[in-house]
Scaffold this active site. Structure first.
Site, PDB file in Angstrom:
ATOM      1  N   LYS A 105     -33.013  -7.657  60.568  1.00 49.52           N
ATOM      2  CA  LYS A 105     -34.538  -8.039  60.830  1.00 49.52           C
ATOM      3  C   LYS A 105     -34.671  -9.642  60.462  1.00 49.52           C
ATOM      4  CE  LYS A 105     -39.521  -6.608  59.826  1.00 49.52           C
ATOM      5  NZ  LYS A 105     -40.210  -5.571  59.208  1.00 49.52           N
ATOM      6  N   SER A 186     -43.609  -3.418  61.956  1.00 50.47           N
ATOM      7  CA  SER A 186     -43.015  -4.915  62.322  1.00 50.47           C
ATOM      8  C   SER A 186     -41.620  -5.131  62.856  1.00 50.47           C
ATOM      9  CB  SER A 186     -43.498  -5.657  61.084  1.00 50.47           C
ATOM     10  OG  SER A 186     -43.027  -5.579  59.891  1.00 50.47           O
ATOM     11  N   SER A 210     -43.628  -0.267  58.401  1.00 50.40           N
ATOM     12  CA  SER A 210     -42.715  -1.334  59.268  1.00 50.40           C
ATOM     13  C   SER A 210     -41.545  -0.734  59.775  1.00 50.40           C
ATOM     14  CB  SER A 210     -42.645  -2.708  58.730  1.00 50.40           C
ATOM     15  OG  SER A 210     -43.850  -3.252  58.842  1.00 50.40           O
TER      16      SER A 210
END
Ligand SMILES: *[C@@H]1O[C@H](CO)[C@@H](O)[C@H](O)[C@H]1NC(C)=O
Ligand SMILES: *[C@@H]1O[C@H](CO)[C@@H](O)[C@H](O)[C@H]1NC(C)=O
Ligand SMILES: *[C@@H]1O[C@H](CO)[C@@H](O)[C@H](O)[C@H]1NC(C)=O
Length: 506
Positions: A105, A186, A210
Site C-alpha cells: 500500500k 482505504s 481499511s
C-alpha cells in the site's frame, strides 16, 4: 498404412503432446505462494517470468482498474537477482516468499525508486529515511517489491466526502467485478489488484476497517492483525493505538504465509511489537491451516451486526459451519450497547483526531526530504494547489485534527470510554460465552475490533445479484490469530467461494 494415415496419427499425437505440455505449464492466473514456490524450486518457473506476467497484467488492466499507483522500475532487476540467488543455492532462496512479487500500500515506506505518498500529491518526491519495518522483513526473505497499491488518500483521513479508492494522484480505483460498485477502502488497490491478478500478494493497513472492508468488497482474504503484531515503523500513520499492517491475498493460506514473514519485533516500533510478540506461536501460523479447523469452534452471531436480511443471506454458511463441527451461539447481545456505540461513533474519532495530528507530525518530521513537515503544511498544500476534485472533496477531517492539541481532558475521557466499552462490552461477551470468534456480515465488525486493537479476518462469502462480492468476517480477542486462522481456513475450504473477476469489470 498410407502416408496420409500416418500423417493424421502423428498430427493427433502432436496435438495431444501439445495439450499435455500446456497442461503442465505453470498457471499464472490465481496462482498461490505454494504453487509458485514449488515451480521455482523445480525450475519450471523463474521470478523473471513471474514478474513479467504481473507487469503484462498491469499494463493490460491497470489503465482501467487503477489499482496500482506506481510500478517498481527495479522489479525485473530484483527478479533476476532472485533467480541468481536460487541458482547459487543461497540460504535465502529457501524462504517461501523468495522471488515472489509483493504489492504494498502506498502509505508503507520503501527506500527505493518508489514514492511513498498515501496517495497525496503533497508527498510526491519526499524521501523516507528507511524501509518500513514490514518491508525490511519482506526483503530479508527475498520477496520482490512489485509496486505501490493505490488507496483512499491519507487512508480516508482527509475528508468525510472522499470516495473510497480515490486520491489526488491516480484518481478513482475501480472494483474489478462491477465497475459501478464501491471498491471500498482505504487499502483499495491492495484488494482490487490482488483480486484482478495484477500481483501475487499484497499488504494493506487498517485503522478502522481499511483491510477488512476492501477485502470483503473485492472477494479476497484480508487479515487485520492484533495491533503491534506487525510493525508500523515507516507507515504513514493515523494512530499508533489502532494502526496495523496485514496481508491481502486470494487465499487464507497465502495470507498466512505473508503474515508469518511480517510479524515480529521491530526496535523502531517499540514497545508495541515487543508486547505483541508474545502472541506469536512457536513454529508460526501455518500450522493452523487445518482441514478440521472448524471443529468445536464457538462462533458468535449478534443482531448488532446481523439484521434479518443478513441472516437470510448467510443462512447457508451458518449451516455449513455447523456441518463442519462449529457451534453457533446465536442471539448474542453486546453488553453495554450504548457505551460500545458511543466508543465506536464518538470516542474513537475524538481520540483518532488528536492522535492523527501527533503521529503524522512525527512521521513527517523524520522524513529525509519533504515539502510538508506537519499536518498544517499538508492542509496549506491542499489549499494552494487543489486539483478540481481536491477542492470538491475538501479536507474537513484534517481541519478538525489540526484544532486538537495532544491528549487533553476530552481525549482522556474518550480513551477511558473506549477502554470501558472494550472490557465490559466485547471482551465480556467473548469470555462469558466462551466464544472463539464473533462473526459479522461483510466487514461490519471492523470498528468494534478497531477500538480495542483486536484481530480479524475476512473471507469471500458470495456475490450479490449484480455480481458484487461480499465477505464474512471473524473477529477475536488480542492474539487470537491462530484460532481465527483455523476458522477462516475451515470456512474457505468448506465453501470455496472466490472466483476471479471478469477480464473487464461489468
Ligand atoms: C545447487 O544445488 C543443486 C542440487 O542440490 C546442484 O545440482 C547444483 O550444482 C548447486 N549449484 C551450486 C551453484 O552450488
Ligand atoms: C516518484 O515521483 C517522481 C516525481 O513525480 C516521479 O518522477 C517518479 O517517476 C516517481 N517514481 C516512480 C517509481 O514512479
Ligand atoms: C464518554 O461516555 C459518557 C457516558 O456515556 C458520555 O456522556 C461522554 O460524552 C463520552 N465522552 C466521549 C469523549 O466520548
Amino acid at each position: 498404412m498410407s502416408v496420409l494415415a500416418i500423417l493424421f496419427i502423428s498430427l493427433i499425437l502432436l496435438s495431444n503432446f501439445n495439450n499435455k505440455t500446456e497442461a503442465k505449464a505453470f498457471l499464472f492466473k490465481e496462482t498461490t505462494i505454494d504453487h509458485i514456490h514449488i515451480a521455482l524450486k523445480q525450475n519450471k518457473l523463474t521470478s523473471r517470468q513471474l514478474v513479467e506476467f504481473y507487469l503484462s497484467e498491469i499494463q493490460r488492466s491497470n489503465p482501467i482498474l487503477k489499482g496500482i499507483i506506481e510500478v517498481n522500475p527495479d522489479a525485473l532487476f530484483l527478479a533476476d537477482k532472485a533467480d541468481q540467488e536460487r541458482k547459487s543455492n543461497s540460504s535465502k532462496s529457501l524462504s517461501r516468499l523468495h522471488g515472489i512479487p509483493v504489492l504494498v500500500k502506498d502509505n508503507i515506506a520503501t527506500k527505493d525508486k518508489l514514492n511513498t505518498t498515501a496517495g497525496s500529491l503533497a508527498l510526491i518526491g519526499s524521501i523516507v529515511p528507511q524501509d518500513a519495518g514490514v518491508v525490511k522483513k519482506l526483503r530479508n526473505v527475498g520477496a520482490i517489491i512489485l509496486g505501490k497499491a493505490t488507496m483512499t488518500e491519507w487512508a480516508a483521513f482527509r475528508s468525510t466526502n472522499l470516495p473510497n479508492g480515490w486520491n489526488g494522484r491516480l484518481g478513482q480505483a475501480l472494483d474489478p467485478y462491477v465497475a459501478s460498485a464501491d471498491p471500498s477502502g482505504s487499502s483499495t488497490g491492495s484488494a482490487t489488484s490482488v483480486a484482478a491478478n495484477m500481483a501475487a500478494v499484497a499488504l494493506g493497513t487498517e485503522t478502522a476497517g481499511s483491510i477488512l472492508f476492501p477485502s470483503s468488497a473485492n472477494s479476497v482474504v484480508g487479515i487485520k492483525p492484533t495491533v503491534g503484531l506487525t510493525s508500523r515503523a515507516g507507515v504513514i500513520p493515523i494512530s499508533h493505538r489502532q494502526d496495523t499492517v496485514g496481508p491481502i491475498c486470494r487465499t487464507v493460506t497465502d495470507a498466512v504465509e505473508v503474515l508469518d514473514v511480517i510479524v515480529g519485533f521491530d526496535r523502531d516500533d517499540f514497545p508495541a511489537t515487543k508486547k505483541a510478540s508474545t502472541y506469536i506461536p512457536h513454529g508460526g501460523y501455518r500450522q493452523f491451516l487445518k482441514a478440521d479447523g472448524l471443529r468445536d469452534k464457538r462462533l458468535g452471531i449478534s443482531n448488532y451486526f446481523f439484521g434479518s436480511n443478513d441472516i437470510k443471506t448467510y443462512q447457508q454458511h451458518f449451516n455449513t459451519l455447523r456441518k463442519k463441527g462449529a457451534v453457533l451461539v446465536d442471539n448474542l447481545v453486546i453488553p453495554y450497547t450504548d457505551l460500545v456505540n458511543n466508543a465506536i461513533v464518538v470516542a474513537q474519532f475524538t481520540a483518532l483526531s488528536a492522535e492523527f495530528k501527533m503521529d503524522l507530525n512525527a512521521y513527517l518530521k523524520h522524513l529525509v526530504h519533504t515539502q510538508v513537515r506537519s499536518l498544517a503544511d499538508v492542509i496549506a498544500f491542499n489549499k494552494i494547489s487543489p486539483p478540481e476534485k481536491l477542492k470538491e472533496y475538501g479536507q474537513d477531517i484534517m481541519l478538525e485534527a489540526e484544532k486538537t492539541n495532544g491528549i487533553g481532558k476530552l481525549e482522556r475521557e474518550a480513551l477511558s470510554n473506549i477502554t470501558i466499552a472494550c472490557k465490559y462490552g466485547f471482551e465480556k461477551m467473548m469470555k462469558e460465552n466462551k466464544l472463539d470468534a464473533l462473526m459479522s456480515p461483510g466487514a461490519d465488525i471492523a470498528d468494534l475490533l478497531a477500538i480495542g486493537g483486536y484481530p480479524g479476518i475476512n473471507v469471500p462469502a458470495g456475490y450479490d445479484k449484480t455480481g458484487t462480492p461480499f465477505g464474512i468476517s471473524f473477529g477475536g480477542l488480542k492474539g487470537s490469530e491462530p484460532t481465527l486462522i483455523e476458522i477462516a481456513y475451515g470456512f474457505e475450504q468448506a465453501t470455496h467461494i472466490r472466483k476471479p473477476p471478469p477480464s473487464h469489470p461489468q
